[in-house]
Design a protein around this motif. Structure first.
Motif, short mmCIF file in Angstrom:
data_model
loop_
_atom_site.label_atom_id
_atom_site.label_comp_id
_atom_site.label_asym_id
_atom_site.label_seq_id
_atom_site.Cartn_x
_atom_site.Cartn_y
_atom_site.Cartn_z
N ARG A 4 -12.61 2.05 0.88
CA ARG A 4 -11.50 2.71 0.21
C ARG A 4 -11.69 4.21 0.35
O ARG A 4 -12.82 4.72 0.23
CB ARG A 4 -11.47 2.33 -1.28
CG ARG A 4 -11.44 0.81 -1.53
CD ARG A 4 -10.88 0.47 -2.89
NE ARG A 4 -9.49 0.85 -2.99
CZ ARG A 4 -8.95 1.38 -4.10
NH1 ARG A 4 -9.70 1.58 -5.15
NH2 ARG A 4 -7.68 1.72 -4.11
N ALA A 5 -10.61 4.92 0.61
CA ALA A 5 -10.74 6.37 0.85
C ALA A 5 -11.12 7.11 -0.43
O ALA A 5 -10.80 6.66 -1.54
CB ALA A 5 -9.43 6.90 1.40
N LEU B 225 -6.62 -4.02 4.53
CA LEU B 225 -6.53 -3.51 5.90
C LEU B 225 -7.51 -4.23 6.83
O LEU B 225 -7.23 -4.41 8.01
CB LEU B 225 -6.77 -2.00 5.94
CG LEU B 225 -5.65 -1.11 5.41
CD1 LEU B 225 -5.97 0.36 5.64
CD2 LEU B 225 -4.32 -1.45 6.07
N ASP C 142 5.24 6.38 4.73
CA ASP C 142 5.41 6.81 3.33
C ASP C 142 5.15 8.30 3.17
O ASP C 142 4.64 8.95 4.08
CB ASP C 142 4.50 5.99 2.41
CG ASP C 142 3.03 6.26 2.65
OD1 ASP C 142 2.61 7.42 2.61
OD2 ASP C 142 2.28 5.27 2.90
N ASN D 269 0.84 -1.21 0.00
CA ASN D 269 0.00 0.00 0.00
C ASN D 269 0.87 1.25 0.00
O ASN D 269 0.59 2.21 -0.71
CB ASN D 269 -0.89 0.04 1.24
CG ASN D 269 -2.18 -0.74 1.05
OD1 ASN D 269 -2.47 -1.18 -0.06
ND2 ASN D 269 -2.94 -0.91 2.11
N ASN E 151 -9.14 -3.19 -3.71
CA ASN E 151 -10.44 -3.80 -3.39
C ASN E 151 -10.89 -3.52 -1.96
O ASN E 151 -11.99 -3.86 -1.58
CB ASN E 151 -10.41 -5.31 -3.66
CG ASN E 151 -9.22 -5.97 -2.98
OD1 ASN E 151 -8.84 -5.57 -1.88
ND2 ASN E 151 -8.64 -6.97 -3.64
N TYR F 95 0.37 3.84 -2.88
CA TYR F 95 -0.24 5.16 -2.68
C TYR F 95 0.80 6.29 -2.55
O TYR F 95 0.47 7.37 -2.09
CB TYR F 95 -1.15 5.13 -1.45
CG TYR F 95 -2.32 4.18 -1.65
CD1 TYR F 95 -3.25 4.43 -2.66
CD2 TYR F 95 -2.47 3.03 -0.87
CE1 TYR F 95 -4.30 3.55 -2.88
CE2 TYR F 95 -3.52 2.15 -1.09
CZ TYR F 95 -4.42 2.41 -2.09
OH TYR F 95 -5.47 1.56 -2.32
P1 ADP Z 1 -6.82 -1.39 -1.22
O1 ADP Z 1 -5.44 -0.85 -1.08
O2 ADP Z 1 -6.91 -2.62 -2.04
O3 ADP Z 1 -7.79 -0.36 -1.63
P2 ADP Z 1 -6.67 -1.81 1.65
O4 ADP Z 1 -7.64 -2.47 2.55
O5 ADP Z 1 -5.29 -2.30 1.66
O6 ADP Z 1 -7.35 -1.85 0.23
O7 ADP Z 1 -6.67 -0.27 2.05
C1 ADP Z 1 -7.90 0.36 2.28
C2 ADP Z 1 -7.78 1.83 1.91
O8 ADP Z 1 -6.92 2.48 2.83
C3 ADP Z 1 -7.17 2.13 0.58
O9 ADP Z 1 -8.12 2.03 -0.46
C4 ADP Z 1 -6.67 3.54 0.76
O10 ADP Z 1 -7.72 4.44 0.62
C5 ADP Z 1 -6.25 3.54 2.21
N1 ADP Z 1 -4.80 3.32 2.39
C6 ADP Z 1 -4.21 2.22 2.89
N2 ADP Z 1 -2.87 2.39 2.97
C7 ADP Z 1 -2.62 3.65 2.55
C8 ADP Z 1 -1.44 4.43 2.40
N3 ADP Z 1 -0.23 3.94 2.72
N4 ADP Z 1 -1.57 5.69 1.93
C9 ADP Z 1 -2.77 6.19 1.62
N5 ADP Z 1 -3.93 5.50 1.72
C10 ADP Z 1 -3.85 4.25 2.17
#
Ligand code: ADP
Length: 476
Positions: A428-429, A443, A409, A381, A439, A385
């Motif tokens: 997802r944000a 997390l 990061d 991630n 997906n 990102y």
């Molecule tokens: P995915 O990465 O497949 O969308 P995750 O469950 O790993 O799903 O992460 C959920 C959400 O958390 C991501 O869609 C993103 O919005 C946010 N996110 C996770 N890690 C980071 C990161 N290092 N920097 C920014 N946003 C992050």
């Protein structure tokens, strides 16, 4: 930087909120009704005061100030003038049975002292009358005689009575009932008042009526409260059954997801075997082109297998069926394997990739698959990102029996309004939802996996500046 966040999943329904709202509205209803009742009471009292003032005013016109000025002391008793005045006072009292006392008082030099002139009982002031009805005739029962002094310092409204009609704002309560006093000036020809007439009216009945007015208000409050309570209870019931229904649906969906992913796992594994057999040349030598095509098939089936595995984990966590299989694992080896996967990805994006790893990490008791999935997800991630040429850092520390991994990061960050839900299933944000592939499972599984092993996962993030995830795991 924003607050360090812990996760927040789907919150269970909390009926207490309804009861707090109910309490608030009940207090409001009671308060409003009490206010309305008090206002009504005030209105009734004002009307009563107006009526008494007008009675006193009408009575004052009956008396001639010149005649009154002739009544000055005890010697006036028995004169025809005095008897006429007392008779007039009696007539007024008889015309209104609620008037208990009616009297005429005169101003003196001292504003706090008035002189008695006459009242309706003054026909025979020397008669022995049990005025206070206590069966004994004492000094207290003595009738006043013209010229007797009255100290009015405790009745300030009476000073006003020589200028205009007034009402005592206070009720007087004694053994005969509840009284209200009104008075009006008796003007002479020069429009100046030396005397005033006062009436004490028994308002006990009226007070009773005002108090009775509270009954419909009380009934109204009870009715409203009962309605509010039953409405709240009905709403809570509907809400609860709705929540139950949705939970059941959610459960059924998770069961289905679990069954489907189980069913998919077996054929995907067979597919991977067949692909491997093909690549090993078990079905004959492959041409370069065939080899390339089958290798991409291998990579696709690996992705598919990961996805199915992830869905299976999600449904296990959701159903509370996650199984942790703690085994001895060499942490040095563990991080080496992960870095082998992640570093090329960071290199591809020309990112600065820093790793702080203590030498000679111990052997730990952890679930290897879930721990790997967690750390790998955080790192991939961070790379995903963070824009090209950005930087990603992983710091591993050992504090006693706790393994702590920090992944930092300089990427896009997580918007404040999304932070509370970021560990939610499929969440997802908003800043990456439509621009970066994903997906929203990672997390959710990471949190489930870490917590099932007795650890914690938290983060802090600032939009546009970067994100840091903190994982702490007991390794003993
Ligand atoms: P995915 O990465 O497949 O969308 P995750 O469950 O790993 O799903 O992460 C959920 C959400 O958390 C991501 O869609 C993103 O919005 C946010 N996110 C996770 N890690 C980071 C990161 N290092 N920097 C920014 N946003 C992050």
């Amino acid at each position: 930087m924003s607050e360090r966040n812990s996760s927040a999943g789907k919150k269970p329904f909390n009926a207490n909120i309804s009861y707090i709202i109910l309490l608030f509205f009940s207090t409001l209803v009671i308060g409003l009704t009490f206010f309305l009742y008090k206002e009504t009471q005030k209105l009734f009292q004002e009307r009563l005061q107006e009526r008494l003032t007008s009675i006193a005013q009408t009575a004052s016109i009956k008396f001639d100030a010149t005649e009154l000025s002739l009544i000055s002391g005890r010697e006036s008793i028995g004169t025809s003038m005095y008897e006429k005045i007392v008779k007039d006072l009696n007539e007024i009292r008889d015309a209104n049975t609620d008037i208990r006392f009616i009297y005429i008082l005169r101003k003196t030099e001292n504003p706090n002292i008035l002189h008695f002139v006459a009242d309706a009982d003054s026909i025979n002031p020397d008669a022995e009358i049990d005025l206070n009805n206590d069966g004994v005739v004492t000094e207290d029962d003595e009738l006043a005689a013209p010229g007797d002094e009255y100290d009015i310092s405790e009745y300030p409204h009476l000073k006003q009575a020589f200028i205009q009609s007034t009402v005592d704002p206070k009720l007087t309560v004694d053994q005969w009932g509840t009284f209200l006093s009104a008075s009006a000036p008796i003007y002479n020809e020069e429009k100046v008042a030396q005397e005033m007439i006062g009436i004490d009216v028994d308002v006990s009945n009226f007070q009773r009526i005002i108090n009775l007015a509270a009954v419909p208000y009380a009934l109204f409050v009870i009715f409203l409260l009962l309605t509010l309570v039953s409405l709240t209870l009905a709403l809570v019931k509907i809400w609860n059954s709705r929540v139950e229904f949705l939970n059941e649906l959610d459960h059924q969906k998770d069961e289905l997801l679990s069954i489907v992913s189980h069913q998919l796992a077996t054929p995907i594994t067979s597919l991977k075997w067949y692909v491997e057999m093909l690549l090993d040349g078990d079905m004959g030598k492959l041409t370069k082109e065939q080899d390339e095509q089958i290798r991409s098939m291998q990579s696709i089936s690996a992705d598919l297998s990961d996805l199915v595995g992830m869905i299976l984990d999600v449904s296990r966590i959701q159903l509370g069926k996650i199984r942790i299989d703690k085994q001895k694992m060499d942490l040095n080896e563990f991080f080496k394997e992960i870095l082998q996967v992640i570093e090329p990805k960071a290199k591809e994006k020309q990112q600065k990739f820093d790793v702080e790893l203590p030498a000679n990490l111990p052997v730990a008791m952890l679930d290897k698959r879930y721990t790997r999935m967690t750390i790998e997800n955080l790192l991939s991630n961070a790379v995903k990102y963070t824009p090209e040429k950005g930087s990603v850092q992983m710091k591993v520390e050992l504090h006693g029996n706790t393994l702590s991994v920090t992944v930092k990061d300089t990427g896009v960050g997580i918007p404040k309004e999304d932070q509370a839900k970021i560990f939610g299933k499929l969440y997802r944000a908003s800043n990456v939802r439509n621009s970066v592939d994903g997906n929203g499972f990672g997390l959710y599984v990471a949190k489930g996996a870490v917590e099932a092993q007795g650890g914690t996962i938290t983060f802090k993030s600032e939009i546009g500046k970067g994100t840091t995830f903190f994982v702490e795991l007991p390794i003993a």
